[in-house]
Design a protein around this motif. Sequence first.
Motif, short mmCIF file in Angstrom:
data_model
loop_
_atom_site.label_atom_id
_atom_site.label_comp_id
_atom_site.label_asym_id
_atom_site.label_seq_id
_atom_site.Cartn_x
_atom_site.Cartn_y
_atom_site.Cartn_z
N PHE A 96 0.84 -1.19 0.00
CA PHE A 96 0.00 0.00 0.00
C PHE A 96 0.89 1.26 0.00
N LEU A 97 0.34 2.34 -0.53
CA LEU A 97 1.08 3.61 -0.53
C LEU A 97 1.48 3.99 0.89
N GLU A 98 0.57 3.78 1.84
CA GLU A 98 0.83 4.21 3.22
C GLU A 98 1.82 3.31 3.96
N THR A 99 2.12 2.14 3.42
CA THR A 99 3.07 1.24 4.09
C THR A 99 4.34 1.02 3.28
N SER A 100 4.45 1.68 2.13
CA SER A 100 5.61 1.47 1.27
C SER A 100 6.84 2.17 1.86
N VAL A 101 8.01 1.66 1.45
CA VAL A 101 9.29 2.21 1.90
C VAL A 101 9.87 3.05 0.77
N GLU A 102 10.40 4.23 1.11
CA GLU A 102 10.85 5.15 0.07
C GLU A 102 12.06 4.61 -0.69
N VAL A 148 19.67 -8.92 -6.70
CA VAL A 148 19.80 -7.69 -5.95
C VAL A 148 18.82 -6.68 -6.51
N SER A 149 18.02 -6.09 -5.65
CA SER A 149 17.02 -5.13 -6.11
C SER A 149 17.13 -3.81 -5.36
N TYR A 150 16.77 -2.75 -6.07
CA TYR A 150 16.67 -1.43 -5.47
C TYR A 150 15.33 -0.84 -5.89
N THR A 151 14.53 -0.44 -4.90
CA THR A 151 13.21 0.12 -5.17
C THR A 151 13.16 1.54 -4.66
N GLU A 152 12.78 2.45 -5.53
CA GLU A 152 12.67 3.86 -5.19
C GLU A 152 11.24 4.31 -5.42
N ARG A 153 10.67 4.97 -4.42
CA ARG A 153 9.31 5.47 -4.52
C ARG A 153 9.30 6.88 -5.10
N GLU A 154 8.50 7.05 -6.14
CA GLU A 154 8.31 8.36 -6.74
C GLU A 154 6.82 8.65 -6.78
N GLU A 155 6.37 9.51 -5.87
CA GLU A 155 4.96 9.81 -5.72
C GLU A 155 4.17 8.51 -5.50
N ARG A 156 3.37 8.07 -6.49
CA ARG A 156 2.52 6.90 -6.29
C ARG A 156 3.03 5.67 -7.03
N THR A 157 4.31 5.65 -7.37
CA THR A 157 4.88 4.53 -8.10
C THR A 157 6.15 4.04 -7.41
N SER A 158 6.31 2.74 -7.32
CA SER A 158 7.59 2.19 -6.87
C SER A 158 8.32 1.67 -8.11
N HIS A 159 9.52 2.21 -8.33
CA HIS A 159 10.35 1.81 -9.46
C HIS A 159 11.36 0.80 -8.93
N MET A 160 11.22 -0.45 -9.33
CA MET A 160 12.09 -1.51 -8.84
C MET A 160 13.02 -1.99 -9.95
N THR A 161 14.31 -1.81 -9.73
CA THR A 161 15.33 -2.32 -10.65
C THR A 161 15.96 -3.55 -10.02
N VAL A 162 15.98 -4.63 -10.77
CA VAL A 162 16.49 -5.90 -10.25
C VAL A 162 17.60 -6.41 -11.15
N LEU A 182 5.56 -0.22 -10.45
CA LEU A 182 4.39 -0.76 -9.76
C LEU A 182 3.66 0.35 -9.02
N THR A 183 2.36 0.41 -9.24
CA THR A 183 1.55 1.48 -8.65
C THR A 183 1.29 1.22 -7.17
N LEU A 184 1.44 2.27 -6.39
CA LEU A 184 1.19 2.20 -4.96
C LEU A 184 -0.22 2.74 -4.68
N PHE A 185 -1.19 1.84 -4.70
CA PHE A 185 -2.55 2.22 -4.32
C PHE A 185 -2.67 2.22 -2.80
#
Length: 240
Positions: free
Chosen positions: A142-148, A166-180, A200-203
Amino acid sequence: MYGPGMAEIYEILHQARGKDYRAEAATVAGHVRVRSPRAATLLDVACGTGAHLREFAGLFDEVEGLELSDAMLAAARAAVPAAVVHGGDMRELALGRSYDVITCMFGSIAYLKDTSELTSTLRSFAEHLTPGGVVAVDPWWFLETSVEHHVSGDTVTVGRRTMTRVSYTEREERTSHMTVHYVVAEPGGGVRHFAERHDLTLFTRAEYEEAFAKAGLRVAHIDGIQSGRGLFVAVGDTDL
């Protein structure tokens, strides 16, 4: 979208990292049976390599899958040869039949871009349900529980093959951009490296619940399962 390199190692890598497809399928089936004890037919949307679909096949009389990635589609058809696995996008679901259960596992629902797509896709799920059928959705965070900023890494060995993820996930507004990034090594095959990116959309939880309601589905959220993301289980109206 997942390519051939990932399709080859997807299931064995996640299992080696601790994902229990059989237990997850049994958990989903248990929640379905509470709501629809006689459920016999199931469609697994965004079924990937068919890992959950294979387990669902032992729990329901008839199972089918839907998958967008050509590489994953081929893997799913090989994994569950008795099942019909359709190629297609969940946004454009039109299979001409109905099912007692529709599932969407492992956060795949988050590939939908916004609440409009979420609502229309869930409405399409509802339209493919038998009266009183059940939809089970394993959401992304969820957007409210996601990690920046989130970093994750594992190295596992299965047989003679060693794999690092190895993955890195960065939150940008309502989207998590995950590079693996993946490194795969095995005797006689050398070392391969490939990378994939997933947006991935953070609803919010409320947005999920509102989309289910707009689709004519009565939903409950089961906390504390699916690696902490929970599970949405919804029942269709009997007159759909």
